[in-house]
Write an enzyme that holds these catalytic residues in place. Structure first.
Site, PDB file in Angstrom:
ATOM      1  N   CYS A   1       2.102   9.227  -1.331  1.00 41.19           N
ATOM      2  CA  CYS A   1       0.699   9.290  -1.750  1.00 41.19           C
ATOM      3  C   CYS A   1       0.360  10.571  -2.510  1.00 41.19           C
ATOM      4  O   CYS A   1      -0.763  10.709  -3.009  1.00 41.19           O
ATOM      5  CB  CYS A   1      -0.200   9.151  -0.536  1.00 41.19           C
TER       6      CYS A   1
ATOM      7  N   HIS B   1      -8.402  13.630   0.221  1.00 43.38           N
ATOM      8  CA  HIS B   1      -7.387  12.581   0.358  1.00 43.38           C
ATOM      9  C   HIS B   1      -8.078  11.363   0.980  1.00 43.38           C
ATOM     10  O   HIS B   1      -7.905  10.258   0.502  1.00 43.38           O
ATOM     11  CB  HIS B   1      -6.220  13.105   1.204  1.00 43.38           C
TER      12      HIS B   1
ATOM     13  N   GLU C   1      -8.024  16.027   8.067  1.00 44.15           N
ATOM     14  CA  GLU C   1      -8.394  16.650   6.791  1.00 44.15           C
ATOM     15  C   GLU C   1      -9.668  17.479   6.947  1.00 44.15           C
ATOM     16  O   GLU C   1      -9.780  18.571   6.368  1.00 44.15           O
ATOM     17  CB  GLU C   1      -8.568  15.578   5.708  1.00 44.15           C
TER      18      GLU C   1
ATOM     19  N   LYS D   1     -11.392   6.985  -2.814  1.00 38.89           N
ATOM     20  CA  LYS D   1     -10.565   5.836  -2.374  1.00 38.89           C
ATOM     21  C   LYS D   1     -11.446   4.723  -1.821  1.00 38.89           C
ATOM     22  O   LYS D   1     -11.040   3.561  -1.789  1.00 38.89           O
ATOM     23  CB  LYS D   1      -9.572   6.283  -1.298  1.00 38.89           C
TER      24      LYS D   1
ATOM     25  N   HIS E   1      -6.512   2.952  -2.244  1.00 41.17           N
ATOM     26  CA  HIS E   1      -5.436   3.940  -2.176  1.00 41.17           C
ATOM     27  C   HIS E   1      -4.282   3.454  -3.052  1.00 41.17           C
ATOM     28  O   HIS E   1      -3.510   2.593  -2.652  1.00 41.17           O
ATOM     29  CB  HIS E   1      -4.981   4.132  -0.739  1.00 41.17           C
TER      30      HIS E   1
ATOM     31  N   PHE F   1       2.544  10.429   3.326  1.00 40.09           N
ATOM     32  CA  PHE F   1       3.499  10.065   4.379  1.00 40.09           C
ATOM     33  C   PHE F   1       4.763  10.860   4.096  1.00 40.09           C
ATOM     34  O   PHE F   1       5.218  10.960   2.943  1.00 40.09           O
ATOM     35  CB  PHE F   1       3.820   8.572   4.298  1.00 40.09           C
TER      36      PHE F   1
END
Lengths: 398, 84
Positions: A159, A291, A302, A323, A328, A387
């Site tokens: 990502c 994010h 976050e 997003k 995403h 990830f």
């Protein structure tokens, strides 16, 4: 380094204009998936680029050769270059680079090839399978399409891929290796096999993407591409180019923690490194494009990471997750969000976090719920955490 | 096979003759492996690399395919084409 051109293909439309008008209106493009049968999935929503028709942009041969993710990338790159007021022949040849992010590469082509083999028991796969599937196909085809002869490569850090690609572009221009770059990312993750893999991760929402909201229940996948034209500020000014914003810095870090669980420290280090690389004090930042995946874990972690980096200034930051509108898009996510951030800075309008219903004490930041907000910011960050714990944060200055 | 070439290169099949070379048709190596793929699919046979190496004209490849068909009557598609 400044951004002089932006091209976008996304769930919000096939170009930059449709992307920005939806973000500015707080209008999500996350709808029931129509491209394939979702009856075996526990979720059914996605950010498909429904209005993208390859034949509107590409000739038959290129449509045949390029997987969907590479088609997006080519079209976004063309739009970015045209937006920068440049003809392909003016990009600089060997002094121009092309850098893309992609997490899953030609997933649609791979799925089709292996359905033939494993399910239909055919003796062979299509001979263009390898060039369609390779994750660098986007960068390669952009280089061919636009005549870019300098460094070209694709970064795959899940990502964060596009942010790593954009950061490398920044540093290569700053270091003098190249004068200009066309950089970003493209992704087309809607193949049945890949969706089943995401299904098994149990991180995709059965509802929709509601970042930072108390009732958030996961991410929603998206597809598309965004490409930016980056060049030295002096060169851009000399040719009279319109400048959206300065890409002032990039920070990268590894969590060294867990393959899927987010950490507070790794993202914090990346944000701090981006500020340091840009020569920015935390107090100069007015906006963070988070994010913000909409998972329980990411958004709380976050929030804590932002508080750790910004201290008391965190309460004066506007933080939103776009997003919630474009989904995403994995390896393209950072590029879409860099485009959103730069457009927000240049228009003085901060895109909201859509689908927000109720505040969560664990996400107690100003997340610009549901409605865009007029604000001029001096500097902004765009966060991407992957990830695998590989983080990359971009810092922009007006 | 001439039909397959005509379709892939978007030209009139009548313009393709046995002595026409692939170079004249503007076909590169990627076009060539696609054409072989279509032939293999159409006739349900496997054309070995060696059978078509160095073949420059449409007629030469047709001959090679006919030989492969003769060698593999009722080809069942159980022999995969040579490795990656």
């Amino acid at each position: 380094m400044v951004v002089t051109g932006i091209g976008v293909v996304s769930a919000l439309g096939p170009d930059r204009e449709s992307f920005w008008s939806a973000l500015a209106a707080g209008r999500p493009g996350l709808e029931p998936i129509t491209g394939l049968d979702t009856s075996r999935l526990s979720f059914n929503r996605g950010g498909e680029a429904r209005e993208f028709r390859p034949q509107d942009h590409l000739d038959d041969a290129l449509t045949h050769l390029a997987d969907r993710f590479a088609q997006f990338t080519i079209v976004a790159a063309r739009e970015a270059v045209a937006d920068a007021g440049l003809e392909p022949g003016e990009l600089g040849g060997a002094r121009c680079g092309v850098m893309t992010g992609s997490c899953v590469g030609g997933q649609t082509s791979e799925d089709e090839a292996f359905v033939r083999l494993y399910r239909q028991d055919r003796p062979r796969v299509h001979p263009l399978s390898v060039p369609r599937i390779m994750a660098n196909a986007g960068a390669s085809l952009v280089s061919m399409d636009l005549g870019i002869q300098g460094p070209g490569f694709t970064v795959s850090t899940a990502c964060s891929s596009a942010n790593h690609a954009l950061g490398q572009a920044l540093w290569m221009i700053r270091g003098g290796a190249i004068d200009r770059a066309v950089a970003g990312g493209g992704e087309a993750p809607f193949s049945f096999g890949n969706l089943m893999a995401w299904n098994a991760m149990r991180v995709v929402s059965r509802d929709t993407c509601r970042p930072f909201s108390a009732d958030r229940s996961g991410m929603i996948l998206g597809e598309g591409a965004a490409m930016l034209v980056l060049e030295e500020a002096a060169a851009a000014r000399a040719r009279g180019a319109r400048i959206y914003a300065e890409l002032a810095g990039c920070g990268m870090s590894s969590d060294a923690h867990h393959i899927t669980q987010p950490s507070e420290q790794g993202p914090g280090r990346a944000m701090a490194a981006a500020l340091a690389d840009a020569g920015l004090a935390p107090e100069q930042v007015g906006y963070v494009n988070a994010h913000g995946t909409g998972t329980r874990a990411n958004d709380a972690t976050e929030t804590a990471a932002i508080r750790g980096v910004f201290g008391a200034h965190a309460d004066r930051l506007a933080v939103s997750s776009t997003k919630s509108m474009h989904g995403h898009a994995l390896g393209a996510a950072g590029a879409l969000e860099a485009a959103a951030t730069v457009l927000a800075m240049s228009t003085g309008l901060l895109p909201p976090t859509a689908n927000f219903t109720a505040a969560d004490p664990e996400c107690d930041l100003d997340v610009v719920p549901n409605e865009a907000r007029a604000a001029s910011v001096e500097a902004a960050l765009s966060n991407s955490f992957a990830f695998g714990g590989l983080n990359a944060v971009l810092a922009f200055r007006t | 096979m001439i039909g397959a070439i005509a379709r892939s290169k978007r030209i009139d099949a009548a313009e393709i003759r046995p002595e026409t070379t692939f170079e004249e048709l503007g076909m590169d190596s990627l076009d060539a492996i696609e054409l072989l793929f279509e032939i293999e699919e159409e006739f349900d046979l496997t054309v070995e690399d060696e059978a078509v190496q160095g073949k420059e004209t449409v007629g030469q490849v047709i001959e090679a395919v006919l030989e492969a068909l003769a060698d593999e009557p009722g080809a069942g598609g159980d022999a995969p084409a040579g490795g990656e």
